[in-house]
Design an enzyme around this catalytic site. Structure first.
Site, PDB file in Angstrom:
ATOM      1  N   GLY A 149       0.709  -1.278   0.519  1.00  0.00           N
ATOM      2  CA  GLY A 149      -0.270  -0.201   0.044  1.00  0.00           C
ATOM      3  C   GLY A 149       1.010   1.369  -0.092  1.00  0.00           C
ATOM      4  O   GLY A 149       0.420   2.031   0.250  1.00  0.00           O
ATOM      5  N   ALA A 150       1.819   1.407  -0.790  1.00  0.00           N
ATOM      6  CA  ALA A 150       2.897   2.590  -0.363  1.00  0.00           C
ATOM      7  C   ALA A 150       2.836   3.130  -2.021  1.00  0.00           C
ATOM      8  O   ALA A 150       3.522   4.277  -2.097  1.00  0.00           O
ATOM      9  CB  ALA A 150       4.194   1.365  -1.002  1.00  0.00           C
ATOM     10  N   THR A 199       0.049   5.309  -1.984  1.00  0.00           N
ATOM     11  CA  THR A 199      -0.436   6.930  -0.960  1.00  0.00           C
ATOM     12  C   THR A 199      -0.715   6.591   0.465  1.00  0.00           C
ATOM     13  O   THR A 199       0.139   6.242   1.118  1.00  0.00           O
ATOM     14  CB  THR A 199      -1.885   6.857  -1.339  1.00  0.00           C
ATOM     15  OG1 THR A 199      -2.405   8.060  -0.893  1.00  0.00           O
ATOM     16  CG2 THR A 199      -2.343   5.707  -0.712  1.00  0.00           C
ATOM     17  N   GLY A 200      -1.029   8.550   1.516  1.00  0.00           N
ATOM     18  CA  GLY A 200      -0.274   8.269   2.376  1.00  0.00           C
ATOM     19  C   GLY A 200       0.511   7.823   3.235  1.00  0.00           C
ATOM     20  O   GLY A 200       2.233   8.024   2.682  1.00  0.00           O
ATOM     21  N   SER A 250      -2.746  -0.405  14.899  1.00  0.00           N
ATOM     22  CA  SER A 250      -3.842   1.518  15.219  1.00  0.00           C
ATOM     23  C   SER A 250      -4.090   1.054  17.309  1.00  0.00           C
ATOM     24  O   SER A 250      -4.507   0.038  18.065  1.00  0.00           O
ATOM     25  CB  SER A 250      -5.015   1.334  14.374  1.00  0.00           C
ATOM     26  OG  SER A 250      -6.313   2.104  15.136  1.00  0.00           O
ATOM     27  N   TYR A 273     -13.503  -3.873  11.717  1.00  0.00           N
ATOM     28  CA  TYR A 273     -12.112  -2.459  12.024  1.00  0.00           C
ATOM     29  C   TYR A 273     -11.528  -3.265  13.282  1.00  0.00           C
ATOM     30  O   TYR A 273      -9.985  -2.846  13.172  1.00  0.00           O
ATOM     31  CB  TYR A 273     -12.275  -1.156  11.666  1.00  0.00           C
ATOM     32  CG  TYR A 273     -10.651  -0.532  11.605  1.00  0.00           C
ATOM     33  CD1 TYR A 273     -10.293  -0.765  10.584  1.00  0.00           C
ATOM     34  CD2 TYR A 273     -10.395   0.033  13.100  1.00  0.00           C
ATOM     35  CE1 TYR A 273      -8.888  -0.163  10.132  1.00  0.00           C
ATOM     36  CE2 TYR A 273      -9.206   1.110  12.572  1.00  0.00           C
ATOM     37  CZ  TYR A 273      -8.294   0.767  11.586  1.00  0.00           C
ATOM     38  OH  TYR A 273      -6.761   1.511  11.870  1.00  0.00           O
TER      39      TYR A 273
END
Length: 322
Positions: free
Chosen positions: A49-50, A52-53, A178, A203
């Protein structure tokens, strides 16, 4: 000007105090910064997932340190654009893109096979990709989406790459979790939440699974030279909230927009990930949980070794590793 100040002294004091408080709050929200200057020439880093963000910011940092950086992403168009930007900003041309859809176990296996066959080493694996608060849906293999992407996909990918990580030791695995894990629990009797799906429940379960995975993986990798870290990156203004924002009422959206002006930028949010990936002080530490570039104590349910082992066995069975 003197008359204005005298006539509005109280208002000016209130405005100044409020402004100073907002600036102090913003600085506190920014959190810690990774101070390590370590270089990564000759090292290979894979980040999921690199494009964005915080994933993109992490990739940029790794590239600036001289690493070969692999962007493992679902959207290849956006990934190629991100890779071009990272090459230009870092001056490092050794940034490559590989296809990865964490909602497909076949895609995970295909990427792992690609890496095993074409990469001589893997020094740092950063499990960064994730989704948050999405509507009820299933992965390609029939698993609840948030649990499937945030935990199961990374669980399979990590296990498939362990031999290469061991061969490249000392190496590191960084798992982005998280603070939401603190309210989570693993629903072993309904892991896909078919009986009672709530997006926040899903989540939280997936983020608790991240921390438990880190704990059990670290125990299994003792003595191999591969160390593992999980972390809370902070509250960050990124695309991760794209499923949540459209569902809010108007007044909630107003508050949300005000709140996002105070939270971390992607660069600030990437600092703990970078810290866990490179900081020299962590070389002989494994299995711990971090936030703001410092070790923190996770929720009690994240310290349950029996639950961590049970989750491992269940996950292995679900992805076909048992």
């Amino acid at each position: 000007m003197s008359d204005f100040v005298q006539n509005h002294a109280t208002g000016l004091i209130v405005a100044f105090t409020a402004g100073a408080a907002v600036l102090a709050l913003r600085r506190w929200m920014a959190g810690g910064v990774c101070r390590s200057k370590v270089r990564l020439e000759g090292k290979t880093v894979l980040i999921t997932g690199a494009n964005t963000g915080i994933g993109k910011e992490t990739a940029l940092d790794m590239a600036q340190r001289g690493a070969r950086v692999i962007l493992a992403c679902r959207d290849m168009t956006r990934a190629r654009i991100a890779a071009d930007e990272i090459r230009q900003q870092s001056g490092n041309g050794n940034v490559v893109v590989k296809k990865l859809d964490l909602s497909s176990l076949q895609s995970v296996r295909d990427l792992a096979r690609d890496v095993q066959e074409n990469e001589e080493r893997l020094d740092i694996l950063i499990n960064n990709a994730g989704i948050m608060m999405c509507p009820k849906s299933k992965t390609e293999d029939g698993f609840e989406m948030q649990f499937g992407v945030n935990h199961l996909g990374h669980f399979l990918l990590t296990n498939c790459l362990l031999d290469l990580l061991k061969k490249s030791a000392p190496s590191r695995i960084v798992i982005v979790s998280s603070l939401a894990h603190e309210k989570g629990r693993i629903h072993f009797d309904d892991i896909n939440l078919d009986k009672d799906y709530r997006r926040e429940r899903s989540y939280r379960q997936s983020k608790l699974a991240n921390v438990l995975f880190c704990r059990e993986l670290a125990a299994r990798l003792q003595g191999t030279g591969v160390t593992v870290y999980s972390l809370h990156p902070g509250v960050i203004h990124t695309e991760l909230s794209r499923h949540l924002y459209p569902t809010l009422a108007l007044w909630q959206k107003v508050i949300f927009m005000l709140f996002t002006s105070l939270v971390k930028s992607p660069w600030e949010g990437a600092q703990t990930t970078i810290y866990c990936a490179v900081d020299e002080s962590l070389a002989n530490v494994s299995g711990l949980y971090y936030s703001d570039c410092a070790p923190k104590t996770p929720a009690p349910q994240a310290l349950d070794d029996a639950a961590a082992k049970k989750l491992w066995d269940l996950s292995a069975s679900m992805v076909g590793l048992a």
